[in-house]
Design a protein around this motif. Sequence first.
Motif, PDB file in Angstrom:
ATOM      1  N   PRO A 128      -8.212   0.016  -2.063  1.00  0.00           N
ATOM      2  CA  PRO A 128      -8.284  -0.650  -0.752  1.00  0.00           C
ATOM      3  C   PRO A 128      -9.600  -1.395  -0.570  1.00  0.00           C
ATOM      4  O   PRO A 128     -10.648  -0.947  -1.025  1.00  0.00           O
ATOM      5  CB  PRO A 128      -8.134   0.510   0.233  1.00  0.00           C
ATOM      6  CG  PRO A 128      -8.583   1.714  -0.524  1.00  0.00           C
ATOM      7  CD  PRO A 128      -8.178   1.477  -1.940  1.00  0.00           C
ATOM      8  N   GLN A 174      -4.685  -3.571   1.040  1.00  0.00           N
ATOM      9  CA  GLN A 174      -4.292  -2.612   0.012  1.00  0.00           C
ATOM     10  C   GLN A 174      -3.078  -3.135  -0.745  1.00  0.00           C
ATOM     11  O   GLN A 174      -2.098  -3.555  -0.136  1.00  0.00           O
ATOM     12  CB  GLN A 174      -3.963  -1.254   0.636  1.00  0.00           C
ATOM     13  CG  GLN A 174      -3.345  -0.235  -0.327  1.00  0.00           C
ATOM     14  CD  GLN A 174      -4.315   0.215  -1.397  1.00  0.00           C
ATOM     15  OE1 GLN A 174      -5.349   0.771  -1.071  1.00  0.00           O
ATOM     16  NE2 GLN A 174      -3.988  -0.015  -2.654  1.00  0.00           N
ATOM     17  N   SER A 175      -3.187  -3.109  -2.091  1.00  0.00           N
ATOM     18  CA  SER A 175      -2.038  -3.469  -2.912  1.00  0.00           C
ATOM     19  C   SER A 175      -1.168  -2.234  -3.077  1.00  0.00           C
ATOM     20  O   SER A 175      -1.604  -1.216  -3.643  1.00  0.00           O
ATOM     21  CB  SER A 175      -2.501  -3.982  -4.281  1.00  0.00           C
ATOM     22  OG  SER A 175      -1.399  -4.206  -5.126  1.00  0.00           O
ATOM     23  N   LEU A 176       0.052  -2.297  -2.553  1.00  0.00           N
ATOM     24  CA  LEU A 176       0.967  -1.156  -2.660  1.00  0.00           C
ATOM     25  C   LEU A 176       1.701  -1.136  -3.995  1.00  0.00           C
ATOM     26  O   LEU A 176       1.987  -0.066  -4.526  1.00  0.00           O
ATOM     27  CB  LEU A 176       1.979  -1.203  -1.509  1.00  0.00           C
ATOM     28  CG  LEU A 176       1.375  -1.093  -0.097  1.00  0.00           C
ATOM     29  CD1 LEU A 176       2.466  -1.128   0.950  1.00  0.00           C
ATOM     30  CD2 LEU A 176       0.543   0.182   0.033  1.00  0.00           C
ATOM     31  N   PHE A 177       2.010  -2.305  -4.525  1.00  0.00           N
ATOM     32  CA  PHE A 177       2.647  -2.352  -5.837  1.00  0.00           C
ATOM     33  C   PHE A 177       2.336  -3.688  -6.488  1.00  0.00           C
ATOM     34  O   PHE A 177       2.683  -4.751  -5.952  1.00  0.00           O
ATOM     35  CB  PHE A 177       4.164  -2.172  -5.743  1.00  0.00           C
ATOM     36  CG  PHE A 177       4.856  -2.283  -7.084  1.00  0.00           C
ATOM     37  CD1 PHE A 177       4.851  -1.215  -7.968  1.00  0.00           C
ATOM     38  CD2 PHE A 177       5.479  -3.461  -7.459  1.00  0.00           C
ATOM     39  CE1 PHE A 177       5.471  -1.323  -9.199  1.00  0.00           C
ATOM     40  CE2 PHE A 177       6.102  -3.581  -8.697  1.00  0.00           C
ATOM     41  CZ  PHE A 177       6.095  -2.502  -9.556  1.00  0.00           C
ATOM     42  N   ASP A 351       1.903  -6.175  -0.827  1.00  0.00           N
ATOM     43  CA  ASP A 351       0.565  -5.915  -0.317  1.00  0.00           C
ATOM     44  C   ASP A 351       0.633  -5.513   1.150  1.00  0.00           C
ATOM     45  O   ASP A 351       1.544  -5.916   1.898  1.00  0.00           O
ATOM     46  CB  ASP A 351      -0.327  -7.155  -0.457  1.00  0.00           C
ATOM     47  CG  ASP A 351      -0.512  -7.568  -1.899  1.00  0.00           C
ATOM     48  OD1 ASP A 351      -0.589  -6.678  -2.753  1.00  0.00           O
ATOM     49  OD2 ASP A 351      -0.561  -8.789  -2.161  1.00  0.00           O
ATOM     50  N   PHE A 352      -0.323  -4.739   1.572  1.00  0.00           N
ATOM     51  CA  PHE A 352      -0.445  -4.294   2.966  1.00  0.00           C
ATOM     52  C   PHE A 352      -1.769  -4.791   3.523  1.00  0.00           C
ATOM     53  O   PHE A 352      -2.818  -4.677   2.880  1.00  0.00           O
ATOM     54  CB  PHE A 352      -0.388  -2.761   3.015  1.00  0.00           C
ATOM     55  CG  PHE A 352      -0.765  -2.186   4.354  1.00  0.00           C
ATOM     56  CD1 PHE A 352       0.138  -2.172   5.402  1.00  0.00           C
ATOM     57  CD2 PHE A 352      -2.041  -1.678   4.570  1.00  0.00           C
ATOM     58  CE1 PHE A 352      -0.213  -1.647   6.641  1.00  0.00           C
ATOM     59  CE2 PHE A 352      -2.400  -1.144   5.795  1.00  0.00           C
ATOM     60  CZ  PHE A 352      -1.481  -1.130   6.834  1.00  0.00           C
ATOM     61  N   GLY A 374       2.978  -6.496   6.164  1.00  0.00           N
ATOM     62  CA  GLY A 374       3.266  -6.242   4.757  1.00  0.00           C
ATOM     63  C   GLY A 374       3.784  -7.516   4.137  1.00  0.00           C
ATOM     64  O   GLY A 374       4.645  -8.195   4.719  1.00  0.00           O
TER      65      GLY A 374
END
Length: 506
Positions: A128, A174-177, A351-352, A374
């Motif tokens: 993050p 924050q990169s979620l995937f 991404d978030f 998102g």
Amino acid sequence: MRDRTRIIPADTAAWQKFEAKEALLRLSYGPGRVALLAGLMFCGAATSLAQSEASSSPSTPGQAIPGTAGVSPFAASVPAKLVAGVMPLSLSDAIDRGLKQNLGALLSNADIRSARGQRWVQLSALLPHVTAAPYAVASELNLAELGLSSVGAIKVPPSVGPFSYFDARATVTQSLFDWKSINATRAASQSLKSAEYSYKDARDLVVLAVGYTYLQAIADEARIETSEAQVKTAQALLDQATDQVNAGTSPAIDGLRARVELQTRQQQLIQAKNNLAIQKLTVARVIGLAPGQEFEFTDKSPYQPFEGITVDEALKRAYTSRSDYQAAMTDVRAAEFSRKAAVAGYLPSFDFNADVGAAGGHPSNATQVFDVRGTLSIPIFLGGSVRGDVLQADAKLEQSRERLDNLRAQIDSDVRTALVNLQSSAELVNVARSNIDLAEETLRQSRDRFTAGVTDTVEVVQSQEAVASAHEQYISSLYSYNFAKISLARALGLAELGVKEYFKGQ
């Protein structure tokens, strides 16, 4: 005579062939890895060079370390502080100093820090990110500049303001995937492991370089002792021949031959002392002694029998212990992850983003504000950039696999070469030791025959040459044997432990 070692001059043709191989390595691998990769050829090339011309002329002082072509950082160092007086220097002390001060080891250690930093760069894409950017604005706008002079029948003032506003927020991203970033991070982790293995391999190369130069130096010391003994023998022959010439029992030419022999031995002694002085400078550069530091060698090289090891056992140990082989395997894994990262360029990422804070016309009347979102990014057409990344990753993966296969074959060659050289040099030591006794007995009988008037100085001079050659052969074979042990320790990937084990008790 004390047991010592001698430096064997390198075979010119073989050395040129070795340097040509290293030049190809520079073109294929780039300058950054040449120093370590050149060490792979050390055991095969350097040891075979050491055994060629075992009985020829004295070695070249300060010559390049095998496998480095004279320009490697392993032939240089960062000097330490000057120590007062004459420093005693054993082989173990020299190795310890080299591991701390040798430039090759220091640069390799810096590569670890660089690889660790690169890993953090890749990892940051998955972690993050939090930022804060509060700001306050006071502004006045010129509406006429924007083309707003009137709205229908309503006339617009030429400017608006002054007015102000305030905004203070904390933003989280924050990169979620992101499969590409995940595999890039894994590749960077493998590159870090490869740098750590390369550093261990660099320490082995330092041990090899220090051992090589140290053995050269004590061989030059041995040559001085041998030359001094030959000068004394030649002086005694000259005195004997002079007495017989003065007595009229020998022709004047016998005295001339004896004087030429004496001056020849004196020339060899001068050259041997010069060689040692230069070689000591080379040792000091490799292990990082301060400029002008005075030191003396405390270790000699007696013959110590080596406990045999089978080829299969040696190869098994080498594949397990060689740090360069472990580094090559991690390079392959890093290239595999890099390819996966390249292919992941076709996949979507998620991404978030969120921010929360306060905003208003003035900090005193600001109210809470926030934004949460998102984002799903779906690549549709990227102009072939992903395909280009995949092609490059495929090429690098293929190269890393080919280098690994080549290194495995090279290790096999290194181990077999070291074992063959070790066996042959041990046999040469035994033969050369016996030959010294025979040559000295021949010289003794020749001098007796000359004293009795049975022969002239030709036979005595020839016998003295045979004694000098026998000592030279012994020093040569002893050097070859001890260097073969160091080469075997390097081939097995156990240079640090192996040298201490093979040369204990000196």
